[in-house]
Scaffold this motif. Structure first.
Motif, PDB file in Angstrom:
ATOM      1  N   THR A 181      52.610  25.052   9.305  1.00  9.57           N
ATOM      2  CA  THR A 181      52.861  23.797  10.004  1.00  9.57           C
ATOM      3  C   THR A 181      51.563  23.288  10.617  1.00  9.57           C
ATOM      4  O   THR A 181      50.863  24.035  11.305  1.00  9.57           O
ATOM      5  N   VAL A 182      51.254  22.039  10.347  1.00  9.15           N
ATOM      6  CA  VAL A 182      50.054  21.389  10.888  1.00  9.15           C
ATOM      7  C   VAL A 182      50.486  20.341  11.895  1.00  9.15           C
ATOM      8  O   VAL A 182      51.405  19.556  11.639  1.00  9.15           O
ATOM      9  N   ARG A 183      49.830  20.334  13.034  1.00  5.34           N
ATOM     10  CA  ARG A 183      50.027  19.296  14.053  1.00  5.34           C
ATOM     11  C   ARG A 183      48.655  18.676  14.313  1.00  5.34           C
ATOM     12  O   ARG A 183      47.667  19.395  14.507  1.00  5.34           O
ATOM     13  N   GLN A 184      48.619  17.354  14.305  1.00  2.24           N
ATOM     14  CA  GLN A 184      47.353  16.662  14.560  1.00  2.24           C
ATOM     15  C   GLN A 184      47.627  15.320  15.208  1.00  2.24           C
ATOM     16  O   GLN A 184      48.672  14.723  15.009  1.00  2.24           O
ATOM     17  N   SER A 185      46.657  14.884  16.001  1.00  4.05           N
ATOM     18  CA  SER A 185      46.837  13.620  16.718  1.00  4.05           C
ATOM     19  C   SER A 185      46.535  12.414  15.838  1.00  4.05           C
ATOM     20  O   SER A 185      46.980  11.315  16.122  1.00  4.05           O
ATOM     21  N   ARG A 186      45.786  12.644  14.778  1.00  2.87           N
ATOM     22  CA  ARG A 186      45.530  11.593  13.791  1.00  2.87           C
ATOM     23  C   ARG A 186      45.122  12.253  12.490  1.00  2.87           C
ATOM     24  O   ARG A 186      45.087  13.458  12.393  1.00  2.87           O
ATOM     25  N   ASP A 187      44.793  11.509  11.508  1.00  2.76           N
ATOM     26  CA  ASP A 187      44.557  11.966  10.140  1.00  2.76           C
ATOM     27  C   ASP A 187      43.259  12.772  10.020  1.00  2.76           C
ATOM     28  O   ASP A 187      42.316  12.334   9.375  1.00  2.76           O
ATOM     29  N   LEU A 188      43.201  13.981  10.634  1.00  5.13           N
ATOM     30  CA  LEU A 188      41.994  14.805  10.570  1.00  5.13           C
ATOM     31  C   LEU A 188      42.010  15.730   9.352  1.00  5.13           C
ATOM     32  O   LEU A 188      41.040  15.800   8.607  1.00  5.13           O
ATOM     33  N   LEU A 189      43.108  16.465   9.169  1.00  7.35           N
ATOM     34  CA  LEU A 189      43.258  17.329   8.001  1.00  7.35           C
ATOM     35  C   LEU A 189      43.929  16.502   6.915  1.00  7.35           C
ATOM     36  O   LEU A 189      45.087  16.122   7.034  1.00  7.35           O
ATOM     37  N   ARG A 190      43.192  16.232   5.870  1.00  2.00           N
ATOM     38  CA  ARG A 190      43.697  15.305   4.854  1.00  2.00           C
ATOM     39  C   ARG A 190      44.251  15.979   3.619  1.00  2.00           C
ATOM     40  O   ARG A 190      45.096  15.425   2.930  1.00  2.00           O
ATOM     41  N   GLU A 191      43.766  17.205   3.313  1.00  4.92           N
ATOM     42  CA  GLU A 191      44.256  17.864   2.112  1.00  4.92           C
ATOM     43  C   GLU A 191      44.105  19.372   2.235  1.00  4.92           C
ATOM     44  O   GLU A 191      43.108  19.867   2.740  1.00  4.92           O
ATOM     45  N   VAL A 192      45.121  20.081   1.755  1.00  2.00           N
ATOM     46  CA  VAL A 192      45.102  21.538   1.621  1.00  2.00           C
ATOM     47  C   VAL A 192      45.332  21.824   0.147  1.00  2.00           C
ATOM     48  O   VAL A 192      46.282  21.311  -0.446  1.00  2.00           O
ATOM     49  N   ARG A 193      44.467  22.644  -0.439  1.00  6.42           N
ATOM     50  CA  ARG A 193      44.559  22.944  -1.873  1.00  6.42           C
ATOM     51  C   ARG A 193      44.327  24.445  -2.043  1.00  6.42           C
ATOM     52  O   ARG A 193      43.356  24.986  -1.525  1.00  6.42           O
ATOM     53  N   PHE A 194      45.230  25.121  -2.762  1.00 10.37           N
ATOM     54  CA  PHE A 194      45.020  26.538  -3.022  1.00 10.37           C
ATOM     55  C   PHE A 194      45.755  26.970  -4.284  1.00 10.37           C
ATOM     56  O   PHE A 194      46.676  26.318  -4.744  1.00 10.37           O
ATOM     57  N   THR A 195      45.292  28.083  -4.837  1.00 10.18           N
ATOM     58  CA  THR A 195      45.946  28.741  -5.960  1.00 10.18           C
ATOM     59  C   THR A 195      46.275  30.164  -5.521  1.00 10.18           C
ATOM     60  O   THR A 195      45.739  30.659  -4.535  1.00 10.18           O
ATOM     61  N   SER A 196      47.131  30.825  -6.272  1.00  9.87           N
ATOM     62  CA  SER A 196      47.523  32.190  -5.950  1.00  9.87           C
ATOM     63  C   SER A 196      47.489  33.032  -7.215  1.00  9.87           C
ATOM     64  O   SER A 196      47.865  32.559  -8.288  1.00  9.87           O
TER      65      SER A 196
END
Length: 97
Positions: A23-38
């Motif tokens: 879960t991500v909480r942010q006050s504005r659009d700081l974290l724009r993308e999470v990308r991963f492989t497994s």
């Protein structure tokens, strides 16, 4: 300016899997993308409660105030026929999260 990330892991011994919630909480659009492989199969990938097809790579673009990414990963990973580097039972487990 900051954002927070909270991980919750729930072992599922009967399936040799772990359910993960990020879960991500942010006050504005700081974290724009999470990308991963497994290296391990992912299943039940959900973004903010909606099912998403996993093709081996997960790409998530959280909303301006954050959101939740969920998935399950199988654990019983055998090392080239020489034991396991992850295992889970009703009483104990060992894995990297």
């Amino acid at each position: 300016m900051a954002y927070s990330v909270h991980y919750l892991l729930e072992p599922i011994p009967e399936s040799q899997a772990v359910a993960v919630s990020m879960t991500v909480r942010q006050s504005r659009d700081l974290l724009r993308e999470v990308r991963f492989t497994s290296d391990h199969p992912l299943s039940n990938v959900r973004i903010d409660g909606n099912d998403v097809a996993s093709t081996g790579e997960v790409v998530w673009q959280p909303g301006q105030t954050g959101g939740t990414l969920q998935w399950q990963v199988e654990l019983g990973n055998e090392r080239r026929g020489n034991g396991y580097d992850a295992w889970l039972t009703e009483d104990w487990g060992i894995f990297r999260a």
